[in-house]
Enzyme design. Structure first.
Site, short mmCIF file in Angstrom:
data_model
loop_
_atom_site.label_atom_id
_atom_site.label_comp_id
_atom_site.label_asym_id
_atom_site.label_seq_id
_atom_site.Cartn_x
_atom_site.Cartn_y
_atom_site.Cartn_z
N CYS A 169 -18.68 -19.91 -34.50
CA CYS A 169 -18.31 -21.41 -34.59
C CYS A 169 -16.79 -21.47 -34.40
CB CYS A 169 -18.80 -22.13 -35.56
SG CYS A 169 -18.19 -23.91 -35.59
N SER A 197 -27.46 -24.09 -28.35
CA SER A 197 -27.43 -24.74 -29.56
C SER A 197 -26.14 -25.66 -29.67
CB SER A 197 -27.04 -23.65 -30.47
OG SER A 197 -26.59 -23.98 -31.74
O1 RRO Z 1 -20.45 -27.47 -34.57
C1 RRO Z 1 -19.26 -27.17 -34.02
O2 RRO Z 1 -18.27 -27.84 -33.86
C2 RRO Z 1 -19.49 -26.11 -33.00
C3 RRO Z 1 -20.52 -24.99 -33.30
BR1 RRO Z 1 -21.33 -24.60 -34.82
C4 RRO Z 1 -20.30 -23.85 -32.34
O3 RRO Z 1 -20.94 -22.79 -32.77
N1 RRO Z 1 -19.48 -24.15 -31.27
C5 RRO Z 1 -18.98 -25.02 -30.78
O4 RRO Z 1 -18.27 -25.07 -29.71
N2 RRO Z 1 -18.86 -26.10 -31.72
#
Ligand code: RRO
Length: 317
Positions: free
Chosen positions: A131, A22
């Site tokens: 996150c 993701s």
């Molecule tokens: O969007 C982000 O900065 C981010 C997310 Br959602 C996540 O789950 N892990 C990450 O390293 N960055």
């Protein structure tokens, strides 16, 4: 000999074991020019929130030894646009889709689940409770057993039995097994291990933090041993729990290591920035390694490193 590379994450079946991670391929549009998305296990989409969100100030990335920091801050179009544009496009490609969701509150996660439960073409929800790039650490639900449980409980109640839940956990905890137990008790079908580690770079020329958001998530090969350790510990404690492993995988051997530790599937993220074909190349290489080691199926290799006697393999796969 053809090896059976298919795998399952709880009730969800996938024809192949490598997934995108993701956040590293958005909804897959850019990757589709390099290989057919239907040829990997699934596309795990960038964590989506209820509303559109611009993300954190730039700079948002920093290279580090054997890795990188990101400070994206959940940039995205919001759930309405995502359901209207991204899911139908992925379904058209013949790709399996795991939708990653993120919220600021327990209710926001439940609302996202409500919106997604009847959307066709989704194999599972990745509930991202880890996150690192949020305003305060209290919002990293996966760092607190009570909060982690509350989010998964809310999503499970909303979904009923409709979709498998994969809870994405943070390595930034003292005991990841205890968090895994909480989310499983609350109704998660599997766990995704691991999200990025919270890190920071200070520019010694300007003498200020490099990233606009100051801190960021560390990914890449630097974190692979942390991921392998987390997968191993969780598989040892909960051997039946499906694990989607990730963290610094850039070769078939790296993916195989996670399978041996106990992962049923492996996501490729940061490696994609250097080689957009990384996911498919790693999948091909993993198949060759499994064959070379004498396995006839991927599933018979899951957790193999936990066995006391490697000769047990004979006649078992
Ligand atoms: O969007 C982000 O900065 C981010 C997310 Br959602 C996540 O789950 N892990 C990450 O390293 N960055």
């Amino acid at each position: 000999m053809t090896i059976d590379l298919s795998t399952t994450l709880g009730p969800a079946w996938f024809p192949a074991p490598i997934f995108t991670a993701s956040g590293c391929a958005s909804s897959g549009r850019e990757l589709a020019q390099f290989f057919p998305l239907k040829n990997i296990g699934a596309v795990v989409t960038k964590s989506i929130m209820l509303k559109a969100r611009p993300g954190r100030p730039t700079p948002r990335m920093a290279e580090t030894p054997s890795g990188m920091l990101n400070s994206i801050g959940l940039q995205g179009p919001g759930i309405d646009s995502f359901i209207a544009n991204d899911i139908p496009w992925l379904v058209d490609q013949g790709a399996r889709v795991i939708v990653s969701i993120a919220g600021e509150t327990v209710d926001e996660y439940a609302s996202l689940a409500r919106r997604l439960r009847s959307v066709p073409g989704i194999s599972a929800l990745e509930v991202n409770i880890s996150c690192p790039n949020v305003e305060n650490r209290g919002m990293v639900f996966a760092c607190d057993p009570v909060s982690a449980r509350a989010v998964i409980d809310g999503v499970r109640r909303t979904l009923g039995g409709d979709l498998p839940i994969i809870a994405k956990l943070s390595p930034d905890v003292t005991d990841i097994v205890s968090i895994a137990r909480e989310v499983v008790d609350a109704g998660a079908d599997g766990v995704a291990l691991i999200n990025t580690l919270l890190g920071m770079v200070i520019n010694v020329d300007t003498m200020r933090p490099h990233l606009g958001g100051k801190t960021g998530g560390l990914s890449g090969p630097a974190i692979r041993p942390v991921a392998v350790r987390a997968i191993y510990q969780v598989h040892q404690a909960l051997p039946k729990l499906p694990i989607l492993g990730m963290g610094g995988v850039r070769s078939g051997r790296d993916a195989f290591e996670m399978i041996l530790a106990g992962a049923s599937g492996v996501s490729v993220g940061t490696a994609t920035f250097g080689n957009p074909r990384a996911a498919i190349d790693i999948q091909t290489a993993l198949g060759a390694i499994l064959e070379e080691k004498g396995f006839t199926s991927l599933r018979s290799a899951v957790g193999f490193a936990h066995r006391n006697d490697a000769t047990e393999m004979e006649g078992e796969n």
